[in-house]
Design an enzyme around this catalytic site. Sequence first.
Site, mmCIF file in Angstrom:
data_model
loop_
_atom_site.group_PDB
_atom_site.id
_atom_site.type_symbol
_atom_site.label_atom_id
_atom_site.label_comp_id
_atom_site.label_asym_id
_atom_site.label_seq_id
_atom_site.Cartn_x
_atom_site.Cartn_y
_atom_site.Cartn_z
ATOM 1 N N VAL A 43 -17.179 26.416 -43.158
ATOM 2 C CA VAL A 43 -18.119 27.662 -43.440
ATOM 3 C C VAL A 43 -16.556 28.701 -43.727
ATOM 4 C CG1 VAL A 43 -19.904 29.155 -43.443
ATOM 5 C CG2 VAL A 43 -19.715 26.685 -42.335
ATOM 6 N N GLY A 87 -28.754 26.704 -45.428
ATOM 7 C CA GLY A 87 -27.497 26.772 -46.207
ATOM 8 C C GLY A 87 -27.612 28.358 -47.216
ATOM 9 N N GLY A 138 -18.865 17.432 -45.696
ATOM 10 C CA GLY A 138 -18.372 18.108 -44.693
ATOM 11 C C GLY A 138 -20.521 19.667 -44.097
ATOM 12 N N GLU A 161 -22.746 19.191 -38.187
ATOM 13 C CA GLU A 161 -22.829 19.411 -37.253
ATOM 14 C C GLU A 161 -21.067 19.296 -37.019
ATOM 15 O OE1 GLU A 161 -23.486 22.771 -36.159
ATOM 16 O OE2 GLU A 161 -25.211 22.071 -38.992
ATOM 17 N N LYS A 196 -33.005 25.897 -36.678
ATOM 18 C CA LYS A 196 -33.883 26.968 -37.953
ATOM 19 C C LYS A 196 -35.407 27.269 -37.909
ATOM 20 C CE LYS A 196 -29.809 24.400 -40.881
ATOM 21 N NZ LYS A 196 -29.769 23.343 -41.239
ATOM 22 N N GLY A 221 -22.877 22.846 -46.314
ATOM 23 C CA GLY A 221 -21.450 22.240 -46.740
ATOM 24 C C GLY A 221 -20.709 23.692 -47.209
HETATM 25 P P1 NDP Z 1 -15.936 23.696 -38.083
HETATM 26 O O1 NDP Z 1 -16.182 22.531 -36.515
HETATM 27 O O2 NDP Z 1 -15.673 22.861 -39.553
HETATM 28 O O3 NDP Z 1 -15.210 24.482 -37.779
HETATM 29 C C1 NDP Z 1 -15.213 25.475 -36.904
HETATM 30 C C2 NDP Z 1 -14.110 26.816 -36.487
HETATM 31 O O4 NDP Z 1 -13.575 27.411 -35.021
HETATM 32 C C3 NDP Z 1 -12.703 25.866 -36.960
HETATM 33 O O5 NDP Z 1 -12.290 26.421 -37.265
HETATM 34 C C4 NDP Z 1 -12.373 25.994 -35.587
HETATM 35 O O6 NDP Z 1 -10.840 25.615 -35.130
HETATM 36 C C5 NDP Z 1 -12.956 26.919 -35.359
HETATM 37 N N1 NDP Z 1 -13.458 27.289 -33.212
HETATM 38 C C6 NDP Z 1 -13.841 26.167 -32.897
HETATM 39 N N2 NDP Z 1 -14.105 27.457 -31.271
HETATM 40 C C7 NDP Z 1 -13.137 27.766 -31.578
HETATM 41 C C8 NDP Z 1 -12.757 28.479 -30.612
HETATM 42 N N3 NDP Z 1 -13.172 28.917 -28.941
HETATM 43 N N4 NDP Z 1 -11.813 29.822 -30.274
HETATM 44 C C9 NDP Z 1 -11.571 30.349 -32.043
HETATM 45 N N5 NDP Z 1 -12.051 28.846 -33.154
HETATM 46 C C10 NDP Z 1 -12.907 28.289 -32.519
HETATM 47 O O7 NDP Z 1 -17.888 24.321 -38.501
HETATM 48 P P2 NDP Z 1 -18.310 24.986 -39.775
HETATM 49 O O8 NDP Z 1 -17.589 25.379 -40.899
HETATM 50 O O9 NDP Z 1 -19.098 23.730 -40.449
HETATM 51 O O10 NDP Z 1 -19.427 25.827 -38.908
HETATM 52 C C11 NDP Z 1 -19.371 26.984 -38.622
HETATM 53 C C12 NDP Z 1 -20.628 27.043 -38.267
HETATM 54 O O11 NDP Z 1 -21.354 26.894 -39.339
HETATM 55 C C13 NDP Z 1 -21.446 26.398 -36.968
HETATM 56 O O12 NDP Z 1 -22.608 27.574 -36.356
HETATM 57 C C14 NDP Z 1 -22.753 25.170 -37.365
HETATM 58 O O13 NDP Z 1 -23.324 24.973 -37.385
HETATM 59 C C15 NDP Z 1 -23.394 27.133 -39.232
HETATM 60 N N6 NDP Z 1 -23.341 26.226 -39.956
HETATM 61 C C16 NDP Z 1 -22.586 25.757 -40.814
HETATM 62 C C17 NDP Z 1 -23.114 24.191 -41.686
HETATM 63 C C18 NDP Z 1 -21.955 23.482 -42.846
HETATM 64 O O14 NDP Z 1 -22.760 23.016 -43.851
HETATM 65 N N7 NDP Z 1 -21.076 23.091 -42.242
HETATM 66 C C19 NDP Z 1 -23.888 25.687 -42.450
HETATM 67 C C20 NDP Z 1 -24.502 26.403 -42.859
HETATM 68 C C21 NDP Z 1 -24.128 26.132 -41.521
HETATM 69 P P3 NDP Z 1 -9.989 24.678 -35.970
HETATM 70 O O15 NDP Z 1 -10.491 25.158 -37.691
HETATM 71 O O16 NDP Z 1 -8.468 25.748 -34.825
HETATM 72 O O17 NDP Z 1 -10.780 23.693 -35.004
HETATM 73 N N1 HSE Z 2 -25.698 20.939 -40.283
HETATM 74 C C1 HSE Z 2 -26.863 21.457 -40.979
HETATM 75 C C2 HSE Z 2 -27.434 20.569 -42.299
HETATM 76 C C3 HSE Z 2 -25.520 22.320 -42.082
HETATM 77 O O1 HSE Z 2 -27.057 19.357 -41.969
HETATM 78 O O2 HSE Z 2 -28.244 21.012 -42.610
HETATM 79 C C4 HSE Z 2 -26.101 23.551 -42.178
HETATM 80 O O3 HSE Z 2 -27.165 24.387 -41.725
#
Ligand code: NDP
Ligand code: HSE
Length: 433
Positions: free
Chosen positions: A14, A134, A187, A190, A205, A303
């Site tokens: 994200v 999303g 992507g 979780e 949610k 996504g």
């Molecule tokens: P990812 O696992 O892809 O990314 C997590 C990011 O956070 C990475 O860049 C990671 O670093 C960084 N990170 C993790 N821990 C730390 C820390 N302690 N200090 C600094 N940086 C840290 O997760 P997503 O992008 O998929 O999801 C992010 C958030 O958004 C979550 O809360 C998720 O529930 C929410 N979300 C996700 C959706 C999705 O479709 N994926 C949709 C809606 C919400 P590094 O890159 O170095 O590993």
């Molecule tokens: N893991 C979550 C899903 C991401 O599949 O809906 C969006 O919140």
Amino acid sequence: MKTIQIALAGLGNVGSGVFKHLTRNRALFESRTGCSPLITRIAVRTPAKERSISLNGIEPVADWRSLMTDPLPDLFIELMGGTSEALKFTRAVLERGCPLITGNKALLAEHGAELFELSATRGAPLYFEAAAAGGIPIIKTVREALVGNHILSMHAIINGTSNYILTRMASEGLDFAEALADAQHYGYAESDPTLDINGWDAAHKAIILASLAYGFWIDHKQVYVEGIDRVTQSDICYADLLGYTIKLLAIIKATPGTDIEVRVHPALITKSHVLSSVKGVFNAVAIHGDVVGDTLFYGRGAGADATASAVLGDIADAAATLRCAKPAPAFRPHDLYGRCRPIDEIVSQFYLRLAVEDQPGVLAKIAEILGRLDIGILSVIQPEIRDEGAATLVLLLHDAPRKKMQEAASVLADLPCVKAPPHVLWVEHPSDT
Ligand code: NDP
Ligand code: HSE
């Protein structure tokens, strides 16, 4: 034009999407909001990791505390996930009175009451559109557009990963593990996909949506949650034969002045209902309001791109507040609704699949037990497929309290003619509000 300096914690699926689209659509954003948002600081877990996007010279740091040095940025975005470091970061930002955007539904579901209180006392706006469904602007819808309605019900497909898995199992006969691997690849899942599979991501949610709708922060211990891990290929086929589709549904219901229901579980819904045609990673939320009637919101539920769109909307809201307005409270509690109704009191139709001895009198015995417990039979099928002497019976049952259904399942399980634990699924008719 005012430049909004942004610190971004998390550059995964994200976070990268937000960075990419904010850069790409900068001119559009500026002309629509009159502000120029600029990400100037980034924290990640592993700064040395190779990234798929160019960061315009920004060097990511490993510790989010480095984002908080003076002069503070105008706006913080939390996209790290998890409830440990993210909680510390969120508290630290709000305590300093700074605006924060998060997409972290687990964090809000578990610590929402504390964080909204902190946001209100420190006058620090908290935005969280990406935390539910999303790319569908459902938080704005529930909190703003439908503010004049009592929300009588919401039926929502709000976990993209589960919906993607169920869709591919149903349409291609793909096995569970293969479909999950694809969802991870895109992507959607979780970082710990257990939350997607066991229903808790959807429950997080649902807690956010129900809390906004009913004005008290719902305790996750009062929410009934069941994931898609018990749904088998044969349930999908039998449901299809009966005219139903199986979906992971978040169900939220209330009547003003009474208890509310918040539950997440797989449910059979009729194929003719619009929610049954929501496929793949798409989410949909059907809301019935006492003024508006039926509404439906549909879009990509997970996504990088869809979620980035929600975060961009929050950046625009934050920019408007930074420019002039007094921030509106992110959550306004009230006491117009009662407690969360215990799951055993909830009345529903049920689907019951039984592996039974292929002997005369078995069906009569089962019908007699159900009848004794006051559970009526709506329909029954016994396909001509036998599995080592056992036959399959699939029954659709009339409305019964869940407690009665559990009791029936346990009595049936003890019958010598029943060869495996009875398999029960909920049947939901979303339009019956
Ligand atoms: P990812 O696992 O892809 O990314 C997590 C990011 O956070 C990475 O860049 C990671 O670093 C960084 N990170 C993790 N821990 C730390 C820390 N302690 N200090 C600094 N940086 C840290 O997760 P997503 O992008 O998929 O999801 C992010 C958030 O958004 C979550 O809360 C998720 O529930 C929410 N979300 C996700 C959706 C999705 O479709 N994926 C949709 C809606 C919400 P590094 O890159 O170095 O590993
Ligand atoms: N893991 C979550 C899903 C991401 O599949 O809906 C969006 O919140």
